[in-house]
Design a protein around this motif. Structure first.
Motif, PDB file in Angstrom:
ATOM      1  N   LEU A  25       0.907  -1.092  -0.004  1.00 19.55           N
ATOM      2  CA  LEU A  25       0.136   0.008   0.085  1.00 19.55           C
ATOM      3  C   LEU A  25       1.086   1.209   0.079  1.00 19.55           C
ATOM      4  O   LEU A  25       0.689   2.292  -0.616  1.00 19.55           O
ATOM      5  CB  LEU A  25      -0.686  -0.175   1.162  1.00 19.55           C
ATOM      6  N   VAL A  28       2.199   1.627  -3.406  1.00 18.87           N
ATOM      7  CA  VAL A  28       1.066   2.330  -4.395  1.00 18.87           C
ATOM      8  C   VAL A  28       0.884   3.738  -4.212  1.00 18.87           C
ATOM      9  O   VAL A  28       0.823   4.491  -5.252  1.00 18.87           O
ATOM     10  CB  VAL A  28      -0.090   1.402  -4.101  1.00 18.87           C
ATOM     11  N   VAL A  29       0.696   4.264  -3.091  1.00 18.47           N
ATOM     12  CA  VAL A  29       0.469   5.572  -2.749  1.00 18.47           C
ATOM     13  C   VAL A  29       1.496   6.498  -3.005  1.00 18.47           C
ATOM     14  O   VAL A  29       1.157   7.488  -3.743  1.00 18.47           O
ATOM     15  CB  VAL A  29      -0.126   5.660  -1.275  1.00 18.47           C
ATOM     16  N   THR A  35       2.660  10.251  -9.738  1.00 16.41           N
ATOM     17  CA  THR A  35       2.088  10.105 -11.044  1.00 16.41           C
ATOM     18  C   THR A  35       1.199  11.418 -11.175  1.00 16.41           C
ATOM     19  O   THR A  35       1.229  11.927 -12.197  1.00 16.41           O
ATOM     20  CB  THR A  35       1.218   9.022 -10.937  1.00 16.41           C
ATOM     21  N   ARG A  36       0.611  11.800 -10.157  1.00 15.82           N
ATOM     22  CA  ARG A  36      -0.336  13.101 -10.138  1.00 15.82           C
ATOM     23  C   ARG A  36       0.587  14.195 -10.357  1.00 15.82           C
ATOM     24  O   ARG A  36       0.453  15.068 -11.305  1.00 15.82           O
ATOM     25  CB  ARG A  36      -1.171  13.206  -9.028  1.00 15.82           C
ATOM     26  N   ARG A  39       1.838  14.507 -13.846  1.00 16.52           N
ATOM     27  CA  ARG A  39       0.753  15.095 -14.715  1.00 16.52           C
ATOM     28  C   ARG A  39       0.577  16.359 -14.728  1.00 16.52           C
ATOM     29  O   ARG A  39       0.435  17.248 -15.749  1.00 16.52           O
ATOM     30  CB  ARG A  39      -0.372  14.109 -14.650  1.00 16.52           C
ATOM     31  N   GLY A  54       3.770   6.175 -13.544  1.00 15.52           N
ATOM     32  CA  GLY A  54       2.397   5.672 -13.805  1.00 15.52           C
ATOM     33  C   GLY A  54       2.259   4.260 -13.968  1.00 15.52           C
ATOM     34  O   GLY A  54       1.751   3.724 -13.189  1.00 15.52           O
ATOM     35  N   VAL A  58       0.237   1.240 -11.488  1.00 14.53           N
ATOM     36  CA  VAL A  58      -0.733   0.428 -12.151  1.00 14.53           C
ATOM     37  C   VAL A  58      -0.405  -1.077 -11.492  1.00 14.53           C
ATOM     38  O   VAL A  58      -0.927  -1.935 -11.013  1.00 14.53           O
ATOM     39  CB  VAL A  58      -1.128   0.713 -13.522  1.00 14.53           C
ATOM     40  N   GLY A  61      -0.337  -1.784  -8.020  1.00 17.92           N
ATOM     41  CA  GLY A  61      -1.587  -1.475  -7.664  1.00 17.92           C
ATOM     42  C   GLY A  61      -2.446  -2.834  -8.070  1.00 17.92           C
ATOM     43  O   GLY A  61      -3.387  -3.311  -7.025  1.00 17.92           O
ATOM     44  N   SER A 169     -11.351  -0.628  -8.724  1.00 19.11           N
ATOM     45  CA  SER A 169     -10.172  -0.163  -9.208  1.00 19.11           C
ATOM     46  C   SER A 169      -9.305  -0.980 -10.195  1.00 19.11           C
ATOM     47  O   SER A 169      -9.041  -0.648 -11.623  1.00 19.11           O
ATOM     48  CB  SER A 169      -8.765  -0.113  -8.389  1.00 19.11           C
ATOM     49  N   LEU A 170      -9.361  -2.313 -10.082  1.00 16.85           N
ATOM     50  CA  LEU A 170      -9.036  -3.363 -11.066  1.00 16.85           C
ATOM     51  C   LEU A 170      -9.798  -3.052 -12.334  1.00 16.85           C
ATOM     52  O   LEU A 170      -9.409  -3.131 -13.557  1.00 16.85           O
ATOM     53  CB  LEU A 170      -9.222  -4.649 -10.814  1.00 16.85           C
ATOM     54  N   VAL A 173      -9.433   0.175 -14.903  1.00 17.02           N
ATOM     55  CA  VAL A 173      -8.034   0.675 -15.510  1.00 17.02           C
ATOM     56  C   VAL A 173      -8.008   1.270 -16.987  1.00 17.02           C
ATOM     57  O   VAL A 173      -7.754   2.311 -17.047  1.00 17.02           O
ATOM     58  CB  VAL A 173      -6.977  -0.487 -15.484  1.00 17.02           C
ATOM     59  N   HIS A 188     -11.542   7.305  -9.560  1.00 17.95           N
ATOM     60  CA  HIS A 188     -10.694   6.438  -9.144  1.00 17.95           C
ATOM     61  C   HIS A 188      -9.902   7.121  -7.873  1.00 17.95           C
ATOM     62  O   HIS A 188      -9.780   6.344  -6.768  1.00 17.95           O
ATOM     63  CB  HIS A 188      -9.843   6.118 -10.101  1.00 17.95           C
ATOM     64  N   ILE A 189      -9.586   8.271  -7.972  1.00 23.19           N
ATOM     65  CA  ILE A 189      -9.080   9.070  -6.731  1.00 23.19           C
ATOM     66  C   ILE A 189     -10.134   9.145  -5.515  1.00 23.19           C
ATOM     67  O   ILE A 189      -9.495   8.700  -4.433  1.00 23.19           O
ATOM     68  CB  ILE A 189      -8.754  10.401  -7.211  1.00 23.19           C
ATOM     69  N   ASN A 192     -10.241   5.576  -4.229  1.00 20.58           N
ATOM     70  CA  ASN A 192      -9.237   5.143  -3.252  1.00 20.58           C
ATOM     71  C   ASN A 192      -8.620   6.217  -2.116  1.00 20.58           C
ATOM     72  O   ASN A 192      -8.016   5.503  -1.199  1.00 20.58           O
ATOM     73  CB  ASN A 192      -7.959   4.999  -4.278  1.00 20.58           C
TER      74      ASN A 192
END
Ligand code: HEM
Ligand code: HEM
Length: 245
Positions: A25, A28-29, A35-36, A39, A54, A58, A61, A169-170, A173, A188-189, A192
């Motif tokens: 976790l 992933v976080v 990733t954000r 972007r 990114g 995934v 994740g 979430s899966l 994608v 998604h955000i 999660n």
């Protein structure tokens, strides 16, 4: 102090949560935030942050979602089997045992299906629905402690919700990548962020439950205590004959 097989089986779920799910976790976080930032951040951010954050988010994740679904299935499986053994359900109702086994198989098969479905939306969503139904059906089997009367502090209900959010979430994608309006990305955000809160809740209620559940050799004493909130002797235990050394 040595642990017997029953104790180990009971501890397996928290052990895997602490050693596999929560570290994953964290990764992933951390990749999600990068990733954000890559972007939407400053041009400096974009230069500094590698392009693969990114895809790494995934990929890890997906492992997180698989691990959470696995740990949910384990969390439900152990008390279910213990209940069957105690009530001798299997000898009386072998069909029930078989149906539960089939549901486990269908749930895991459907999870594999989500991962294999790729861009085929209909299959992906069908398999996701099947996985979710399997998780709910298994959660409502006899022997699982759900705290139905105090669901706000229930380890089961928050665990189910977090696990379903991982399935969601899966499932979405490809939609996140395809959607120019960013609706799926926002969804998604939001989903999660809620999952994060639920995972923290799992850390709290899970460790609380670890304090409430005795080791197998302590059961006869601890389960003689009064756990019934409506009872006048709530939260009292029979006196222990031998004083602690
Ligand atoms: C608690 C866990 C998770 C959190 C907090 C989280 C959060 C985020 C955030 C903040 C972003 C960046 C959004 C943006 O660019 O504005 C993102 C992107 C994404 N997430 Fe997650 N996520 C989690 C789990 C997952 C899982 C389990 C999957 C499924 C495999 C997943 C798939 C994706 C995808 C496909 C993207 C787009 C990546 C890209 O633009 O390159 N996430 N997530
Ligand atoms: C990823 C997050 C987690 C999920 C999705 C999850 C899910 C579940 C589920 C569905 C159950 C069965 C219902 C119940 O007895 O409450 C359960 C049981 C349990 N969980 Fe978790 N859990 C998570 C994390 C944890 C953590 C971090 C701990 C403690 C460190 C923990 C400790 C326990 C204990 C002690 C039980 C009772 C086990 C038994 O009777 O065999 N869980 N969990």
């Amino acid at each position: 102090m040595e642990l017997n097989l029953v104790d180990w089986l009971r501890l397996l779920h928290p052990i895997l949560a602490v050693t596999v799910v929560f570290p994953l976790l964290g990764i992933v976080v951390s990749r999600a935030v990068l990733t954000r930032s890559r972007r939407l951040g400053s041009s400096d951010d974009r230069k500094k942050i590698p392009a693969n954050v990114g895809p790494e988010h995934v990929q890890t994740g997906q492992w997180l979602a698989i691990a959470v679904i696995g740990i949910y299935l384990l969390g439900c499986g152990r008390p279910m089997v213990a209940f069957w053994l105690k009530q001798q359900t299997l000898s009386q109702m072998p069909l029930q045992g078989l149906l539960v086994l089939v549901t486990y198989g269908v749930t895991l098969g459907a999870l594999w299906g989500i991962l294999r479905a790729g861009n085929q939306r209909l299959w992906r969503w069908t398999f996701s629905g099947l996985t979710a139904i399997g998780l709910v059906v298994l959660g409502w089997q006899e022997g699982i402690f759900r705290r139905d009367n105090e669901w706000l502090i229930s380890h089961f209900y928050a665990g189910l919700a977090a696990t379903l959010l991982m399935v969601f979430s899966l499932a979405i994608v490809p939609e996140i990548y395809r959607d120019r309006s960013q609706t799926w990305r926002r969804l998604h955000i939001a989903a999660n962020t809620l999952a994060m809160i639920l995972f923290i809740a799992q850390g709290i209620t899970g460790t609380r439950d670890l304090l409430e559940i005795p080791l197998s050799w302590q059961e006869s004493t601890v389960y003689a205590c009064d756990f019934d909130k409506a009872s006048p002797t709530y939260k009292t235990c029979p006196p222990v004959p031998k004083a602690p050394q």
